[in-house]
Structure formats: structure tokens, C-alpha cells
Design a protein around this motif. Structure first.
Motif, short mmCIF file in Angstrom:
data_model
loop_
_atom_site.label_atom_id
_atom_site.label_comp_id
_atom_site.label_asym_id
_atom_site.label_seq_id
_atom_site.Cartn_x
_atom_site.Cartn_y
_atom_site.Cartn_z
N LYS A 2 -0.36 6.67 4.88
CA LYS A 2 -1.27 7.82 4.80
C LYS A 2 -0.80 8.75 3.68
CE LYS A 2 -3.42 6.72 8.71
NZ LYS A 2 -3.16 5.31 8.83
N ASP A 36 -12.12 8.79 5.58
CA ASP A 36 -10.97 9.02 4.71
C ASP A 36 -10.13 10.23 5.10
OD1 ASP A 36 -11.16 6.84 2.99
OD2 ASP A 36 -12.64 7.83 1.74
N ILE A 38 -8.51 12.31 8.12
CA ILE A 38 -8.13 12.09 9.52
C ILE A 38 -7.91 13.39 10.27
CG2 ILE A 38 -6.34 11.07 11.00
CD1 ILE A 38 -5.87 9.07 8.66
N VAL A 53 -4.53 15.32 6.40
CA VAL A 53 -4.03 13.95 6.42
C VAL A 53 -5.19 13.03 6.02
CG1 VAL A 53 -3.02 12.11 7.81
CG2 VAL A 53 -2.41 14.51 8.27
N ARG A 55 -6.46 8.96 4.79
CA ARG A 55 -6.21 7.54 5.02
C ARG A 55 -5.40 6.91 3.87
NH1 ARG A 55 -7.28 5.34 9.13
NH2 ARG A 55 -8.99 6.70 9.72
N SER A 56 -5.52 7.48 2.66
CA SER A 56 -4.80 6.91 1.51
C SER A 56 -4.55 8.00 0.46
CB SER A 56 -5.63 5.79 0.86
OG SER A 56 -6.79 6.34 0.26
N ASP A 82 3.13 11.04 0.20
CA ASP A 82 2.89 9.82 0.95
C ASP A 82 3.61 9.94 2.29
OD1 ASP A 82 1.39 8.59 -1.08
OD2 ASP A 82 3.22 7.97 -2.10
N GLU A 85 3.24 6.99 8.51
CA GLU A 85 2.82 7.35 9.86
C GLU A 85 3.43 6.39 10.87
OE1 GLU A 85 -0.91 6.41 12.66
OE2 GLU A 85 -1.12 6.11 10.52
#
Length: 90
Positions: A2, A36, A38, A53, A55-56, A82, A85
Motif C-alpha cells: 500500500k 484505490d 482505502i 491509505v 491501494r498502490s 510505501d 500492510e
């Protein structure tokens, strides 16, 4: 992996945030709807900023690049980290 976005509030965020909030919220809603984004929120003291936060890292970078809060100085600075999680619950 994440990605976490850390925002530092600008000194005048209380005046500028309400002006740019509708456009910022629309972006938040769009990224959340597509999966995307969270989680997000301000710290207990919003003067300290906020965290989100994603997803990428790519999604985090895309969000920040056109975020009305960043573009219009509501946010003094931001950092993308980065995040490995281990547990993210509801």
C-alpha cells in the motif's frame, strides 16, 4: 504494498479548506469508488494534517498530482510512503 499519503496543513487551512473542499471531496469519492482509496482522515488536531491509505503508490501519486488541496495551498507539504500492510481491518 500500500501507499500512505501524509499531508501537513498550511497555516491558513481553516480559511482555504472550505473553498476547495467540494472539489477535493469529489476526487476522494472517485478514488474510493474505484477501489484505490482505502482510508483517510485528519489527525485529532486537523492543524497537524491528515493521512490517506491507497491501494498502490501509483494511485497515491495520481491522487496528489491533481488534488485541489495540494494545488491550492490547503496543504503545505505532503509525503508518500510505501507501507507493508500486515493488518487492515474495519
Amino acid at each position: 504494498m500500500k501507499a500512505v499519503v501524509l499531508y501537513q496543513s498550511a497555516k491558513n487551512f481553516r480559511e482555504t479548506a472550505p473553498i476547495h473542499f467540494p472539489a477535493h471531496k469529489a476526487r476522494v469519492d472517485a478514488f474510493h469508488a474505484r477501489g484505490d482509496l482505502i482510508a483517510l482522515g485528519t489527525w485529532a488536531d486537523p492543524r497537524e494534517g491528515a493521512m490517506a491509505v491507497f491501494r498502490s503508490r501509483a494511485a497515491a501519486e495520481e491522487f496528489v498530482r491533481q488534488d485541489p488541496f495540494v494545488l491550492n495551498g490547503v496543504v503545505a507539504s505532503h509525503e508518500i510512503k510505501d507501507w507493508n500492510e500486515t493488518l487492515l481491518g474495519g
